[in-house]
Structure formats: C-alpha cells, structure tokens
Design a protein around this motif. Structure first.
Motif, mmCIF file in Angstrom:
data_model
loop_
_atom_site.group_PDB
_atom_site.id
_atom_site.type_symbol
_atom_site.label_atom_id
_atom_site.label_comp_id
_atom_site.label_asym_id
_atom_site.label_seq_id
_atom_site.Cartn_x
_atom_site.Cartn_y
_atom_site.Cartn_z
ATOM 1 N N HIS A 756 -5.457 22.956 -13.726
ATOM 2 C CA HIS A 756 -6.436 21.915 -14.066
ATOM 3 C C HIS A 756 -5.695 20.590 -14.127
ATOM 4 O O HIS A 756 -4.864 20.378 -15.011
ATOM 5 C CB HIS A 756 -7.061 22.258 -15.417
ATOM 6 N N ALA A 757 -5.956 19.704 -13.179
ATOM 7 C CA ALA A 757 -5.168 18.473 -13.091
ATOM 8 C C ALA A 757 -6.005 17.383 -12.442
ATOM 9 O O ALA A 757 -7.209 17.549 -12.206
ATOM 10 C CB ALA A 757 -3.889 18.730 -12.296
ATOM 11 N N ALA A 758 -5.361 16.257 -12.151
ATOM 12 C CA ALA A 758 -6.051 15.133 -11.523
ATOM 13 C C ALA A 758 -6.453 15.516 -10.105
ATOM 14 O O ALA A 758 -5.600 15.802 -9.267
ATOM 15 C CB ALA A 758 -5.143 13.906 -11.499
ATOM 16 N N VAL A 759 -7.754 15.525 -9.831
ATOM 17 C CA VAL A 759 -8.221 15.796 -8.470
ATOM 18 C C VAL A 759 -8.410 14.500 -7.688
ATOM 19 O O VAL A 759 -8.681 14.528 -6.487
ATOM 20 C CB VAL A 759 -9.532 16.607 -8.490
ATOM 21 N N TYR A 760 -8.261 13.380 -8.381
ATOM 22 C CA TYR A 760 -8.372 12.056 -7.759
ATOM 23 C C TYR A 760 -7.528 11.109 -8.595
ATOM 24 O O TYR A 760 -7.507 11.206 -9.829
ATOM 25 C CB TYR A 760 -9.833 11.606 -7.756
ATOM 26 N N ARG A 761 -6.809 10.231 -7.946
ATOM 27 C CA ARG A 761 -6.127 9.139 -8.637
ATOM 28 C C ARG A 761 -6.444 7.854 -7.896
ATOM 29 O O ARG A 761 -6.391 7.805 -6.670
ATOM 30 C CB ARG A 761 -4.605 9.344 -8.667
ATOM 31 N N GLY A 762 -6.750 6.813 -8.660
ATOM 32 C CA GLY A 762 -6.993 5.515 -8.060
ATOM 33 C C GLY A 762 -6.460 4.412 -8.949
ATOM 34 O O GLY A 762 -6.543 4.500 -10.178
ATOM 35 N N VAL A 763 -5.875 3.379 -8.345
ATOM 36 C CA VAL A 763 -5.400 2.199 -9.069
ATOM 37 C C VAL A 763 -5.879 0.980 -8.307
ATOM 38 O O VAL A 763 -5.590 0.830 -7.112
ATOM 39 C CB VAL A 763 -3.857 2.193 -9.198
ATOM 40 N N TYR A 764 -6.612 0.101 -8.994
ATOM 41 C CA TYR A 764 -7.257 -1.036 -8.351
ATOM 42 C C TYR A 764 -6.720 -2.333 -8.935
ATOM 43 O O TYR A 764 -6.694 -2.511 -10.155
ATOM 44 C CB TYR A 764 -8.778 -0.984 -8.541
ATOM 45 N N ASP A 765 -6.310 -3.230 -8.049
ATOM 46 C CA ASP A 765 -5.759 -4.532 -8.436
ATOM 47 C C ASP A 765 -6.689 -5.608 -7.905
ATOM 48 O O ASP A 765 -6.779 -5.821 -6.686
ATOM 49 C CB ASP A 765 -4.350 -4.687 -7.846
ATOM 50 N N PHE A 766 -7.399 -6.295 -8.802
ATOM 51 C CA PHE A 766 -8.394 -7.262 -8.346
ATOM 52 C C PHE A 766 -7.805 -8.626 -8.012
ATOM 53 O O PHE A 766 -8.530 -9.517 -7.602
ATOM 54 C CB PHE A 766 -9.536 -7.372 -9.364
ATOM 55 N N ALA A 767 -6.486 -8.791 -8.167
ATOM 56 C CA ALA A 767 -5.842 -9.971 -7.608
ATOM 57 C C ALA A 767 -5.705 -9.822 -6.094
ATOM 58 O O ALA A 767 -5.723 -10.808 -5.356
ATOM 59 C CB ALA A 767 -4.465 -10.177 -8.235
ATOM 60 N N ASP A 768 -5.567 -8.593 -5.653
ATOM 61 C CA ASP A 768 -5.480 -8.272 -4.224
ATOM 62 C C ASP A 768 -6.148 -6.928 -4.024
ATOM 63 O O ASP A 768 -5.478 -5.899 -3.907
ATOM 64 C CB ASP A 768 -4.016 -8.237 -3.786
ATOM 65 N N PRO A 769 -7.477 -6.897 -3.986
ATOM 66 C CA PRO A 769 -8.189 -5.618 -3.982
ATOM 67 C C PRO A 769 -7.767 -4.676 -2.856
ATOM 68 O O PRO A 769 -7.748 -3.458 -3.038
ATOM 69 C CB PRO A 769 -9.660 -6.035 -3.850
ATOM 70 N N ASP A 770 -7.422 -5.228 -1.688
ATOM 71 C CA ASP A 770 -7.065 -4.349 -0.579
ATOM 72 C C ASP A 770 -5.687 -3.715 -0.737
ATOM 73 O O ASP A 770 -5.284 -2.878 0.073
ATOM 74 C CB ASP A 770 -7.151 -5.101 0.747
ATOM 75 N N SER A 771 -4.940 -4.104 -1.786
ATOM 76 C CA SER A 771 -3.688 -3.411 -2.090
ATOM 77 C C SER A 771 -3.922 -2.248 -3.045
ATOM 78 O O SER A 771 -2.974 -1.557 -3.433
ATOM 79 C CB SER A 771 -2.667 -4.378 -2.706
ATOM 80 N N SER A 772 -5.165 -2.014 -3.428
ATOM 81 C CA SER A 772 -5.506 -0.877 -4.277
ATOM 82 C C SER A 772 -5.212 0.430 -3.538
ATOM 83 O O SER A 772 -5.198 0.477 -2.302
ATOM 84 C CB SER A 772 -6.978 -0.943 -4.688
#
Length: 826
Positions: A756-772
């Motif tokens: 049982h673990a992370a099935v998705y990981r996401g990190v979003y940077d709104f200074a440069d959204p496309d670097s998320s």
C-alpha cells in the motif's frame, strides 16, 4: 531400443513444437488487443474531429472542439488501455463478479449487493446538473465506441484477460462511472470494521481502562469516558480471549474492502508565496492505495473550453482527481471522516418483518436479488433496509461476535446517498481558477470524504470536502461503537453544513499540509473523527517544512521521497533503554551474541528506512514481535486483528501512561514480567524469525528484500507461469510511518511486503507550471504485453518523475502516436 529412442525423440520434439505453437498462438491472440495509437477512427456520437496525442510516456493529450467531445475521447482512451480494469471495477460495484469467477466471489457480491451502491449510483445520475450529465453521457459513448471497434475489428476481445474470462460486455452507462466513485469510498472507508473491532476488544478485555491503550486517541483534546460495550448490550455474553474466534486477515485480492490498517492514505502540502523561493506557490500530492498491476491511476491531459487540465484520473471516471490547470492545482488526501455508523436494530419478536424505531415498529424495506454464479446454480438473497441503512448479515464483518439475540445490524454511510453529486463537484474543480473557486466546488462533494489541498498562483488553502454526518451531542457511543437504532439520540440528523467543515485559506504560517493526521481539535460532534490515519508522519513532515525558510519544487520532492522514520527514532530509545550496551560479552553463535550485534546496529542507525540497510528489518521485526507479546495473552486469537504496530500503544506502555505498563506482565505466568523483559524476549523472537527467514548474518540483511512492492494482477497474479508476466515486484525503501509510505502487509509469510503506497505523485510549481512533474506506480497500459505496462514503475521506484506540461508542442514533439477521431459519416 534404437527404434524406441527415435520415437521418444519424435514425441518430445512434437510436444515442444506444440508448446511453442500454443505459446505463439496465445501471444498472437493476446497481442491483437494492443491498440494502434496512430490510427484514424470513424466513431459514432462525436460532433467534430478530436486528436489524442500520446506523449513519450503514453500520456494522452486530448484536443477537441467541445467539452463533450473531449470527454468522449477520454472514455475511448481509458477503454483502449484499461478496458479489463474498468470492467472489473464496474462488476465489483454491481456485485456481479461471480458471473466470471464462480463461487470464489459470492461473498464479495453478497456484500456489495447489500450495500446496493449501483442502485444509488443510477439514482444519483439524475441528481447532477445538465453539464455533468452531458459529460457522463459523452464519456460513456466514448467507451462504447472503443467496444464497438473491438467487436468490429477483431481486436482480441479488448484485453487478454477476456480470453480467459469470456463474458458478454455490456455497454458503458453513466451510472457505471458514478458507481466506481462509490466503490472508491468502499476502498477508502474503515470505520465500520473499526467499530466492530473496538466492541470485540472491549468484550475481550477484563480491564476496560486498557482499551484506551490498544485503541488510543490521537494527541489532542480528550474525550469524556465512554461505556464499555458489555454495559451497552447487557444480553451479550462476555467473551474470553481463549475462546474468541478471530477472522483471518488474508483476503481474496478481489475483495474491495481493505483489511484494517490498509484503508486509504495520502500526503499533500502547499506553500504560499511567503514560504516559496520561486515567487509563486507550490503544491505536492501523493495519494496512497493498494498496489496492483496496473495501478489504479491513469495520467491524462484534457483541453476543455475553460483551458487545459492534467493529472491523475481513474479509468471509468471522467475526472482529473488530482492535478492542475493553468491557474489552480489540487491534491486529495483521505480525511478519515467518521462517515459510517453501525446501528443495532431490534427485530419485533412477534413479526420478523418489523424492527423497532423511536416511534414504534416499522416494516423492513425488502427486495430480492439474484446472484448468478458461473458453473453453479444462482443464489437469491433477501436485501433489507431500515431507516438507518442496509441490513448486514451476522456472518459479515465478524458481526456475530457482538450481535445481541433478536437484533440485526444496519449500516449508516454517506456513500450510500442516492443524490450523490461528487462527480459534479469534480467537474467544477477542474474548471476552477482560484482557491476560493476550488473550495466552492467542494460543496457538492459527498463521498469518499477527502481533505482538499489547493494552490493558485497567489494563495494556498485546505478544506474538508464530503458530507459530515450530523450526530446528536447526546449520542450514546459518540459513533465509536455500534449502538441501538431505536434510540433517537443515536440517529443521524442529516449532514452538517458545508461551511462547518474545517478549512484554512492563506494561513499565517504560509504552509498547509495533511498526512491523514488529526486536523481539528473539536468536541463531539464537530470532531470529524476519533480514528485517524497517521500520528507519526506528520511529525517528520512538520520538521522538514520548518527546517527551511522557503521551499522549492526540489525540496517538496525531497519531502515526498523522505524515508526517515520518526517512529523508529522515538520508540527505539524507549524500548531499548535498559538493553543498550549491557551484559557481558557473549560467545560467537549464541542468541545473546546475536542480540548484542542487533542492538549495536540499531544504536548507530539514524532511522532511515533504506532498502539497502539491515537495520530497518531488525527494527520492524522487533516492533512486530513486541506488540504481539504485549497483547497476545490479553486478546488471544483477536490479537491477529492488530496486524500493524500501533506506535502510540507502544509509547503508552513503555512510558506507563495511565498504568499502561500492565500490558507487559503476562497474565498466565506466575512471575511479574517487566517491560524490559518483554523488550528483550521480543527482540530474541524477532532474531529467530530473521535467522530462519534470511540467515544469521545481520549485516548482510537488506530491508528491500523483505519490503518488496507487490504490484500484483488482482486476477492472474496467483496463476502459475502467468504471474511472471503480469506481476511487478520491486525492492523499495520506506515503511509504515515514513513520508514515502510503503505500508506493509502486516500478516502472512511475508509480513513486510509493501502492499500500500503512493500510486500517484505530483509536484506543481506555479512560478513555472510547465516544470511541474508527476508519476504513477506502474504504467499507462493495463496490457501485460504493452511496453507501457510497467515503464513508469521503475521511475516510480527510483523516485523519478516525468514532466507535467500543458504545452501542446511538447506533447507533439515526443509523441508515440496520434489518434485521429472522426465523426462517423452517414
């Protein structure tokens, strides 16, 4: 003899050729269901051309001229890659697995039929607004378009599993998508079983004061003392631990209700501008679910009329559940809201068709339901409802252990709503542009209740979304144990106003976060829950957030992948206080020498649950053996239900909080054992187990050998030979209480497997959204022969990510295929 030898050679050669031919034929038919991502398809129900651009990770970027066409294409893309998974999710929600699997799944179907979530899903479709209904209709049409393509083009029945479990494939319906969301509520909820376990433990314990030890309240505001279960139900005989039966924890992989300790979990946190080095906000999210192959999440990008949306979807549901658009990011974590209650309903002794209410006797609502079983006669079950919810049978959830004579149990649960607008809330969230918009969208969210973490370009926020039962302040058990349904004070009064749900916008500290920890200190009934999913990870998270004045995308990734156990750092000094560096030197090869070597290793360990180290395995085995020694004599077979170590319990015992050290004395023995005695004996137990399983060279042990991530196919994962093709196994770091959580099985021959673990990981940077960035646990395809079946899994294991960009040029630049959808010509 020569003639016999020649014939043996011929027969062996023929058998080999037949085996090779059979393998090639099976491979051919299985490969027929692999989709062609560069195809041009004419499909019915589309209003204008649509493009599905699949980037180099096979993430579909969908471009259409209307939202309906985009959702249509998402349905088709989901079906292309995950048709079998979608079919199984739908069948589970409908209670129709036995049509494929026979008697094996009758119990599962029976439970889901009693919940009757599919009827509730059908009725809920009409409760949603016209835009949401249109999206559900379009999505269903897209799924059905691919099913039609499979049937017309002889595409291997749509999935390899269909050859083994062949059955007519019904058209997709809007209610199917709603039912899958409700099925997620089934998989994320654990309060029903928690109530039953608390009642059973209360009956087993001679000293009711010890109930607060083994089932502790998380730190925070205290509660008034509650009555023990025996006093609530005086007609129920006291059960002694020696005779009490405990249910087995191992369950069928298809069983949708998680064992205790394996319900939903997650992490999410956000930093505002004042705590960000980037000049804008940051958001990280990693939902935790049971591992499987394929994983539950599927990455997708939708170009809606309101703008692009990208993130994690669940096949069968037309929503980006966690992700971002150009203006707003959102993450979800299991709230652990107490959204379930078990009601003890008194049956009229003069008329079994009636039950007692505060206003007198009332008739059960009843309906017969037929479960069709492969290769066996069908079974008809009688479904019953009271005003409080569906009636469960005594053989489910160990209810026979706590059922007073002449009574039945009914389940109250927000997920059983027939006016469930959760998908409508998700649609509004995808179009939201600000934190305030996202919080407003959450008002229509019903179940499963989540903590929603939000970040726009300037602000961060957090809000509990989902219907919170409105309980009477005079509720007899405060919702912690089953209670009589005919007492008015025990009944729900609807749900609490959404504005009362805990929430924060732009907090002064500049950071919000949730690791399934206690989020509010409020008296009952505003308490949200008595049972939370985490009391440990939150401490490590708090330290990591406060260690830096400002954060970056990289520091958020670092926290997401952190494997240091706060639990190990805090408990080892307690349980080993009288053992470190004590005693005379022992001879090589003796148990005493092995214990000294183990203690030396642990004394120099920093608590990092690294897959390459021996210390995490020694520590985990010690804690497991320690809890078992502490509770086995008091709880007997019921101790098996406590499969995972409860750190708060261990701490209470070794700090002797309110006399909790009494657990250390073995009741059946004449001497009085101390906690030091039990700590030493349990370490020896652990070392015996380690030696028998992995050998006695402690320094050569690897935590990753025991802590393998088990991405197993829920149907074929146990089949000989096939399991080599469909299961994904990986050595992993982390553990039960680390931020990079890898929850262990807790029982069975390999109790430390990562299940049982992370099935998705996401990190979003709104200074440069496309670097998320984002990642899932396996791959996009559910087809074992696809190169996209497990290609993301190795990145996931190593803590790597792929870009999360809304730039069409980037998607097209590395595209592995572009599917053109054209409206069917007249």
């Amino acid at each position: 003899m020569a003639l016999l030898f020649r014939w043996l050679i011929r027969i062996a050669s023929a058998l080999i050729l037949l085996a090779v031919a059979a393998f090639v034929l099976a491979w051919y038919f299985a490969a027929r269901s692999l989709p062609d991502y560069d195809a041009t398809l004419e499909v019915a129900g589309l209003t204008a051309p649509v493009e599905i651009v699949r980037d180099n990770a096979n993430v579909p970027h969908i471009f259409g001229q209307s939202d309906a066409d985009v959702f249509y294409a998402l349905g088709l893309a989901h079906a292309q890659d995950r048709l079998w998974q979608m079919t199984m999710l739908r069948r589970t929600a409908q209670g129709k697995l036995s049509e494929l699997y026979g008697r094996r799944t009758v119990e599962i179907d029976t439970v889901l039929r009693r919940f009757d979530i599919y009827t509730a899903a059908r009725n809920s479709v009409g409760a949603m607004d016209t835009d949401t209904q249109a999206a559900l209709d379009a999505y269903a049409a897209g799924v059905n378009a691919w099913i039609a393509e499979v049937n017309a083009g002889a595409r291997g029945r749509g999935a390899p599993e269909m050859w083994l479990f062949n059955h007519a494939l019904a058209p997709w319906q809007p209610a199917d998508s709603v039912a899958i969301v409700k099925l997620m509520a089934v998989q994320l909820s654990g309060h029903l079983e928690e109530e039953v376990l608390r009642a059973r433990t209360s009956l087993a314990l001679e000293d009711q004061a010890r109930l607060a030890d083994i089932l502790p309240d998380h730190p925070g505001a205290g509660l008034a003392a509650l009555p023990d279960f025996a006093s609530l139900v005086p007609d129920l005989p006291k059960v002694t631990p020696g005779t009490q039966m405990a249910s087995e924890i191992t369950r069928d992989p298809l069983w949708p209700l998680p064992p205790r300790g394996l319900a939903g979990a997650s992490n999410a946190w956000a930093a505002g501008i004042s705590r960000s080095a980037t000049g804008s906000t940051l958001l990280a999210n990693d939902p935790h679910l049971g591992l499987s192959a394929p994983g539950l999440f599927y990455l997708a990008r939708l170009e809606l009329q309101s703008g692009g949306v990208i993130g994690g979807t669940i096949p069968g549901v037309p929503l980006v559940l966690t992700g971002r658009n150009a203006h707003l990011g959102w993450g979800i974590t299991s709230s652990y809201l107490d959204d379930q209650d078990l009601f003890i309903e008194e049956v009229n002794p003069a008329d079994a068709s009636q039950y007692r209410t505060p206003d007198g006797w009332a008739n059960f609502v009843t309906r017969d339901s037929i479960i069709r079983i492969k290769d066996a006669p069908s079974v008809t079950i009688r479904l019953q409802w009271t005003q409080n919810g569906p009636v469960l049978t005594p053989d489910q959830f160990d209810l026979q252990e706590i059922r007073p004579p002449g009574h039945v149990f009914a389940l109250g649960w927000t997920a059983l709503s027939h006016e469930d607008t959760t998908i409508q809330a998700g649609m509004a969230l995808m179009r939201a542009r600000t934190v305030e918009d996202g919080i407003a969208a959450g008002e229509d969210f019903v179940a499963p209740a989540q903590v929603l973490t939000l970040a726009d370009r300037n602000t961060i926020g957090m809000k509990l979304i989902g219907h919170v039962p409105d309980r009477d302040p005079d509720h007899v058990t405060k919702g912690r144990m089953p209670h009589f349904g005919y007492i008015a004070e025990n009944r729900w009064r609807g749900h609490r106003p959404y504005d009362d749900n805990p929430g924060w916008v732009a907090p002064a500290g500049g950071i919000v976060g949730n690791t399934n920890n206690k989020i509010v200190e409020a008296p009952f009934p505003a308490h949200v829950s008595h049972t939370w999913g985490d009391s440990q990870r939150i401490n490590r998270w708090r330290g990591l957030m406060q260690d830096r004045r400002v954060h970056t995308r990289e520091s958020f990734i670092e926290a997401q992948l952190d494997t240091v156990s706060f639990t190990a750092r805090s408990l080892l000094p307690l349980i080993g206080a009288d053992l470190w560096f004590t005693g005379e030197a022992a001879a090589e090869g003796t148990p005493q020498r092995l214990r000294q070597e183990a203690l030396t290793l642990l004394s120099e360990w920093n608590g990092e649950m690294n897959e390459h180290l021996p210390e995490p395995l020694i520590y985990a085995a010690w804690l497991r053996a320690l809890q078992d020694r502490l509770i086995r004599d008091d709880l007997g077979p019921l101790a098996r239900e406590y499969a995972h170590v409860e750190p708060l319990f261990i701490e209470r015992v070794f700090r002797d909080v309110d006399g909790a050290a009494a657990w250390c004395d073995i009741r059946q023995s004449a001497p009085t054992e101390t906690c030091t005695d039990i700590a030493r004996l349990s370490l020896d137990d652990a070392l015996v187990w380690i030696t028998e399983t992995y050998g006695d060279n402690l320094e050569s042990l690897r935590w990753g050998d025991a802590h393998e991530a088990t991405h197993d196919h829920p149907v074929l994962g146990e089949a000989p030979v096939l399991n080599w093709f469909v299961n994904i196994r990986q050595s992993t770091s982390g553990g039960d209480n680390t931020l990079m959580r890898g929850r262990t099985a807790g029982s069975g021959p390999r109790p430390f497997e990562n299940v049982h673990a992370a099935v998705y990981r996401g990190v979003y940077d709104f200074a440069d959204p496309d670097s998320s960035v984002f990642i899932t646990s396996t791959g996009q395809s559910g087809h074992p022969l696809s190169r996209y079946y497990d290609d993301l899994g190795e990145l996931w294991r190593r803590g790597e990510y792929i870009p999360m960009s809304l730039d069409p040029a980037l998607a097209r630049g590395g595209a592995v295929g572009i599917t053109q959808l054209r409206p069917e010509s007249d």
